[in-house]
Write an enzyme that holds these catalytic residues in place. Structure first.
Site, PDB file in Angstrom:
ATOM      1  N   ASP A  52      -9.574  -4.257  -6.086  1.00  0.00           N
ATOM      2  CA  ASP A  52      -9.197  -3.973  -4.594  1.00  0.00           C
ATOM      3  C   ASP A  52      -9.686  -2.103  -4.739  1.00  0.00           C
ATOM      4  OD1 ASP A  52      -8.031  -2.433  -2.659  1.00  0.00           O
ATOM      5  OD2 ASP A  52      -6.070  -2.940  -3.115  1.00  0.00           O
ATOM      6  N   SER A  68       0.557  -0.904   0.011  1.00  0.00           N
ATOM      7  CA  SER A  68      -0.326  -0.036  -0.075  1.00  0.00           C
ATOM      8  C   SER A  68       0.828   1.061  -0.069  1.00  0.00           C
ATOM      9  CB  SER A  68      -1.149   0.190   1.110  1.00  0.00           C
ATOM     10  OG  SER A  68      -1.845   1.024   1.197  1.00  0.00           O
ATOM     11  N   HIS A 128      -7.497  -5.632  -0.302  1.00  0.00           N
ATOM     12  CA  HIS A 128      -6.517  -4.552  -0.392  1.00  0.00           C
ATOM     13  C   HIS A 128      -4.653  -5.491   0.347  1.00  0.00           C
ATOM     14  CE1 HIS A 128      -4.531  -1.093  -1.236  1.00  0.00           C
ATOM     15  NE2 HIS A 128      -3.871  -0.917   0.310  1.00  0.00           N
TER      16      HIS A 128
END
Lengths: 392, 270
Positions: free
Chosen positions: B220, B98, B248
């Protein structure tokens, strides 16, 4: 259609019930949840994922916290999220999920219970508002206290010819006013006054006494030290005779430097205060406690005997409040104590007052998260002749 | 800071094969290094694995938290560069989940001799739509996330410290280690959330000059496929792998496919 009792209990439970695949696809939802959502069963079951039921903020929260926690530990409980209803409104809920495993222990499904949290959320928001208001009030108070505390201490110490001076003030709590005070100031062309003291209690009432003590002592400095403390004693006794007795301890004195010899004649009186520590240049040291007077403000006619001592170059006189000697060692019951102060201070024989104060300040900082009481430190002495002196 | 302090500050854990190439695993916004729990076993036979927690997350030294420093991704990248220096890493692979993908890009700029390849898991250089750029969120959406962090302020900080079930096959990941993950200090989590979701690292992607693997989930909401394609186009010579995964955190929801993609990429590095 007649439901069996278990199905009826599931479908009509006062909480939302939901079963999803591991990827979040909804395979079962009870009527309670569907009515909260305002959506027909066939628009939800088999069509949406759990995250689709949430507000956007809730979705992000689900992805960054809820789902990973569920994957890592198999269950999550009591997380605040918001459902997105078909009419566009949001419904605050508390969500608990648990992974269900098949017979061989492989994760198979996720069961989720959704609680109506509208009232609770309203209450929490109220708490949150109150908390923010309290935090804001606290930081305003801390700022005000810091200014007030500063006003009770000299902004800078004066430069005294022939005498090096250093001081420090350690605040025990930024949420309260301490009652310690000190000052060094010129009396006339030849003499300098100094004092250091500790008012009983803490907070605004103690600060009022501190302020009174400071200004009385400065005003009374033309008299000899014993008379100055007597003046303060009478003032405190008279003013606080009723109801809320206030008293303080203090050492008040005068310094008379002799430019010819480099010596300094010190004359002081003490009202119930921990004895000043004399550190001679040769490393010997003693507490000057032979003629200690009573607490200031307790009795109408207290006497404050005088002590005279001559400092020769390299000697130091240390004044402190009991925050130093009564500091807790490592947070235990044991106190730092006068012996430890004396032992440390003796190592600074012949050095500057600033170095001694720095060393004691480090001790106070190292003794724990915060000392329990405020501490004022004041040290002075005629600079030594030798190279041991490492500047102020 | 002395190296030992940095290792404590970021709760740095070094494991795996000491003779292998080093791979640094960096968690994203949300939890802590435990997010890599299912990845580590696949890497340790051949690689030296470095795990850490950002300051404010997991078991980092919370007293080292500095709101100004951690209000930009640069501050987090400085931490990464300091960790690399403290461990004297050279030619390490930095894998970031991320927002850490972008932190890795910045860290590689700061310490090019230490980081020589990047793995990005669910990267997004900017979450908020901007003209023709599709990030997947409006500014209002992000405000709503910050508000939902706020809503959990009361519950999250106390009741939410999860009591984890021990994992029988990995007893070392027992209670003590994992009890506080995801239960970050709410005030610090807010700073990290704001820094993460308001960041714009699109220009930084153009500076990447090292071999880069981009891993994305097929589904996602945080980093949709369009964003993965954008990152792939912006990073010259990058490899994009779309995993058959939802959510995610493919390294948790589809660990085998994720591990396979990472180890295959590591094998291509000289």
């Amino acid at each position: 259609m007649t439901l069996d009792p278990f199905e009826a209990a599931y479908d009509g439970a006062p909480s939302g019930q939901l079963t999803t695949e591991l990827d979040g696809r909804i395979v079962l939802a009870n009527s309670t949840l569907l009515s909260w959502l305002g959506r027909p069963r066939d628009a939800v079951v088999g069509k949406l994922r759990f995250a689709d039921l949430l507000s956007i903020g809730g979705k992000l929260y689900h992805e960054t916290h809820f789902a990973p926690l569920l994957q890592l530990q198999g269950e999550v409980s009591g997380v605040a999220l918001e459902l997105r209803r078909s009419d566009g409104t949001r419904m605050p809920v508390l969500v608990s999920s648990a992974v269900q495993y098949d017979d061989s222990g492989v994760p198979a499904l996720i069961r989720t219970t959704v609680f109506d949290a509208q009232l609770r959320r309203a209450y929490e928001e109220e708490l949150l508002r109150e908390r923010r208001a309290a935090e804001a009030a606290r930081s305003r108070l801390q700022a005000a206290l810091a200014v007030l505390q500063q006003s009770l201490l000299p902004a800078t110490l004066p430069t005294v010819p022939g005498i090096a001076v250093a001081a420090a003030y350690h605040t025990a709590s930024i949420d309260d006013l301490g009652g310690d005070f000190y000052d060094v100031f010129a009396i006339d062309d030849e003499r300098w006054g100094f004092f250091l003291g500790d008012v009983s209690g803490k907070g605004p009432a103690a600060a009022a006494v501190t302020s009174l003590a400071r200004y009385s002592l400065r005003a009374a400095a033309l008299h000899d030290p014993a008379a100055a403390l007597s003046t303060l004693n009478a003032l405190l006794h008279e003013r606080y005779i009723d109801g809320d007795p206030r008293y303080c301890t203090a050492v008040f004195g005068t310094l008379r430097p002799d430019p010819a010899t480099g010596q300094v004649a010190v004359r002081f009186a003490s009202g119930g205060h921990p004895p000043p520590l004399l550190i001679r240049a040769d490393g010997s040291s003693e507490f000057l406690q032979s003629t200690d007077g009573t607490l200031i403000g307790i009795l109408p006619d207290s006497q404050f005997p005088l002590t005279d001592v001559t400092l020769t170059p390299g000697d130091l006189l240390l004044l402190y409040t009991d925050g130093l000697t009564e500091a807790r060692v490592g947070g235990r019951r044991e106190l730092y104590g006068p012996e430890a102060v004396q032992e440390l201070a003796a190592q600074y024989a012949g050095l500057s007052p600033a170095e001694l104060i720095r060393a004691l300040s480090e001790v106070l900082t190292s003794l724990g998260p915060r000392p329990t009481d405020d501490t004022a430190l004041l040290a002075f002495g005629p600079p030594g002749p030798s190279g041991r002196q490492r500047g102020a | 800071m002395a190296p030992v302090d940095i290792l404590q500050r970021n709760n740095v854990v070094v494991t795996g094969n000491p003779d292998g190439r080093t791979i640094v695993l960096a968690h994203g916004f949300g939890c802590d290094q435990n997010m890599w729990r299912l990845t580590v076993p696949a890497l340790v036979p051949e690689h030296r694995v470095v795990l850490f927690d950002y300051v404010g997350s997991g078991r980092s030294d919370l007293s080292a938290f500095d709101e100004a420093r951690y209000s930009s991704l640069d501050g987090y990248a400085d931490d990464v560069a300091e960790i690399c220096t403290a461990l004297d890493l050279t030619d390490a692979v930095f894998a970031g989940h991320s927002v850490s993908s972008m932190i890795g890009v910045l860290a590689a700029q700061k310490a090019p001799e230490r980081i020589s390849a990047l793995v990005m898991v669910g990267p997004s250089p900017r979450y908020i739509d901007d003209g023709d750029y599709f990030g997947g969120f409006s500014a209002d959406d992000i405000d709503e996330l910050l508000a939902s962090l706020e809503a959990n302020y009361l519950g999250w900080s106390t009741a939410m410290a999860p009591v984890i079930m021990g994992t029988p096959d990995q007893p070392e990941l027992g209670d003590e280690l994992t009890q506080s993950f995801c239960a970050t200090d709410p005030a610090m989590a807010r700073v990290f959330a704001r820094t993460t979701f308001l960041s714009d690292s699109r220009k930084d992607l153009l500076t990447v000059q090292v071999p880069t693997l981009i891993l994305e989930s097929a589904q996602d909401v945080i980093a949709p496929r369009q964003v993965g394609a954008y990152v792939h186009a912006a990073v010259a010579g990058s490899t994009l792998v779309t995993l058959d995964a939802t959510g995610h955190c493919p390294h948790l929801s589809a660990p085998e496919a994720t591990n396979q993609a990472i180890t295959a990429f590591l094998a291509t590095l000289s």
